[in-house]
Design a protein around this motif. Structure first.
Motif, PDB file in Angstrom:
ATOM      1  N   SER A 159      -1.596  -3.682   4.658  1.00  0.00           N
ATOM      2  CA  SER A 159      -2.449  -3.002   3.696  1.00  0.00           C
ATOM      3  C   SER A 159      -1.700  -1.867   3.017  1.00  0.00           C
ATOM      4  CB  SER A 159      -3.694  -2.432   4.397  1.00  0.00           C
ATOM      5  OG  SER A 159      -4.489  -3.447   4.926  1.00  0.00           O
ATOM      6  N   LYS A 160      -2.157  -1.508   1.865  1.00  0.00           N
ATOM      7  CA  LYS A 160      -1.645  -0.326   1.181  1.00  0.00           C
ATOM      8  C   LYS A 160      -1.817   0.881   2.101  1.00  0.00           C
ATOM      9  CE  LYS A 160      -2.260   1.870  -3.357  1.00  0.00           C
ATOM     10  NZ  LYS A 160      -3.125   1.836  -4.576  1.00  0.00           N
ATOM     11  N   GLY A 161      -0.735   1.583   2.398  1.00  0.00           N
ATOM     12  CA  GLY A 161      -0.784   2.689   3.344  1.00  0.00           C
ATOM     13  C   GLY A 161      -0.701   2.243   4.789  1.00  0.00           C
ATOM     14  N   GLY A 162      -0.390   0.948   5.018  1.00  0.00           N
ATOM     15  CA  GLY A 162      -0.383   0.412   6.376  1.00  0.00           C
ATOM     16  C   GLY A 162       0.990  -0.049   6.823  1.00  0.00           C
ATOM     17  N   VAL A 163       1.029  -0.672   8.026  1.00  0.00           N
ATOM     18  CA  VAL A 163       2.274  -1.046   8.692  1.00  0.00           C
ATOM     19  C   VAL A 163       2.295  -2.544   8.968  1.00  0.00           C
ATOM     20  CG1 VAL A 163       3.635  -0.751  10.809  1.00  0.00           C
ATOM     21  CG2 VAL A 163       2.555   1.231   9.739  1.00  0.00           C
ATOM     22  N   GLY A 164       3.488  -3.132   8.906  1.00  0.00           N
ATOM     23  CA  GLY A 164       3.700  -4.522   9.290  1.00  0.00           C
ATOM     24  C   GLY A 164       4.865  -4.619  10.245  1.00  0.00           C
TER      25      GLY A 164
END
Length: 459
Positions: A159-164
């Motif tokens: 997600s936008k602002g998130g982590v993968g």
């Protein structure tokens, strides 16, 4: 009289001839100061060298690349022969500094071991006129093949602002590798698996990076050969809320004295509203400096997953501000400043106990301007949690902590308007959404299940 004249003539001839023979037959070997930028012949490679001979002067400098019976001359420079008079006048080349470019791909040599051969001679009559000779061979490695990598994970939803998380396998050691997200780079680590060729890399989107952001895995070997590999990913767009904060005179009177800005304080006194001028400087210039300071800290990370399970949240606390809130500051109804919130504000009771969100190691415990008393915990692979505005810090840099260990108490240090905990999650140099790390299902689907799946493939 004749004897005296003979002696004078003899000395007039013998002394210069003796001096010439003494100088020309000197046996000091020339010197070469060679600096190789790397033992690997990179694509843009340059040998910096200074050749020196303080005696009869430089005759010839040769630099070559040699692999078995194949020799490529890289630099071949003769120097003019000095006259006899140069022994007295100094008109000879005593030193020369130059750069030798190396373009490995043009020489028809194969990958593997080679040597840089350096030969420097002088104009001495030593060794039947051949002169003194400096000779050196410096080992190097020719490497023109880019590293290979195989992406082992298949689903990468972020997600936008998130982590993968992406996991991949390399074919050689000593590789600089990681994930490029836009212009930002997130290093990969081999500490998650027993096989050092297996790499796990967390990557993040900041709050401004949406679905059009380019994401690739990069690998660069010591010779500068680079591989870029795209992988399937889906970026979920997200909107963040806006918030308005009204700045009152009472807030300025209470908070501004907490900040001692040294000589700059005198500048604010010349303003029509000194406290407001000081607030604007703190909220914009000092905020930017403090954010840069804390975002550098997670680079001090361990190459292992120190955390386990979902991350903890301040007990019994309510959210007072969200991640990436777009804040507008007003004074007497007029917009005066803007900022973006870097975490989530949690408030319960005054001086509430603050627990470590997960296992890790303290990498900062100090006062940082607008953040006030701040603790940052490294959880491994560049992931860190931040706890700000603390009234009390119970840990020091270097301490190992476990989840739920008390590390301090909430407070209103820094630019806090009331007692609360500012909690942030960071990945290397990016603030990310803490909500993901409080969600056990998100962690299982996006992180732990991937690691377990790859381990099963290896077995």
């Amino acid at each position: 009289m004749k004897k005296t004249l003979f002696l004078i003539i003899f000395l007039a001839i013998a002394v210069p001839v003796g001096w010439v023979l003494f100088c020309k037959y000197e046996g000091d070997v020339p010197k070469a100061d060679v600096r190789l930028p790397s033992p690997y012949l990179k694509q843009s490679y340059e040998i910096n060298m200074t050749a020196t001979d303080e005696g009869t002067g430089l005759r010839h400098v040769t630099v070559s690349l040699v692999q078995k019976n194949n020799e490529k001359i890289l630099w071949d420079k003769p120097y003019p022969s000095p006259s006899i008079l140069s022994l007295f006048s100094g008109k000879k080349t005593l030193s020369d500094t130059f750069a030798v470019p190396v373009e490995t791909r043009k020489y028809g040599m194969s990958d593997g071991q080679a040597v840089i051969r350096i030969i420097v001679t002088d104009y001495a009559w030593h060794k039947w006129g051949k002169g003194n000779r400096f000779y050196e061979e410096l080992p190097v490695v020719i490497d023109t093949v880019p590293p290979r990598l195989e992406v082992l994970t298949s689903q990468h939803n972020v997600s936008k602002g998130g982590v993968g998380l992406v996991i991949y396998k390399l074919d050689e050691k000593n590789i600089q590798t990681g994930v490029r997200v836009g212009e930002n780079f997130f290093p990969g680590y081999s500490g998650v698996f027993n096989d050092p060729m297996m790499v796990a890399a967390f990557f993040a989107l900041d709050h401004t990076q949406g679905p059009d952001t380019r994401i690739v895995v990069e690998a660069r070997d010591p010779a500068g050969n680079e591989t870029k590999r795209g992988f399937y990913h889906y970026i979920k767009d997200k909107n963040f809320r806006s918030d308005t904060l009204n700045i009152s005179d009472s807030f300025l009177e209470v908070k501004m004295p907490d900040f001692n800005l040294g000589p700059r304080e005198a500048q604010f006194l010349t303003e029509q509203n000194p406290l407001l001028a000081k607030f604007l400087y703190i909220n914009e210039t000092l905020r930017r400096q403090n954010v840069e300071t804390v975002l550098k800290v997670p680079s001090d990370t361990r190459a292992e997953l120190m955390w386990k399970g979902c991350f903890g949240r301040l007990s019994g606390a309510a959210n007072r501000a969200g991640f990436a809130d777009k804040r507008t500051y007003k004074y007497n109804g007029k917009v005066i400043s803007h900022s973006t919130h870097s975490g989530i504000d949690l408030a319960s009771i005054a001086n509430a106990s603050v627990a470590a969100a997960n296992n890790g190691q303290v990498i900062m415990a100090e006062n940082v301007g607008i953040f006030g008393n701040t603790v940052i915990i490294d959880h491994g692979l560049g992931l860190a949690s931040l706890y700000a505005h603390l009234s009390q810090m119970n840990v020091a840099k270097g301490d190992r902590v476990k989840k739920d260990d008390i590390i301090g108490r909430t407070g209103l240090t820094g630019l806090a308007g009331g007692d609360h905990l500012h909690f942030s999650m960071m990945l290397h140099n990016v603030f990310v959404n803490p909500v993901e790390w409080w969600d056990a299902i998100w962690i299982k689907n996006n992180i732990t299940s991937k690691i377990e799946s790859v381990k099963a493939q290896i077995q």
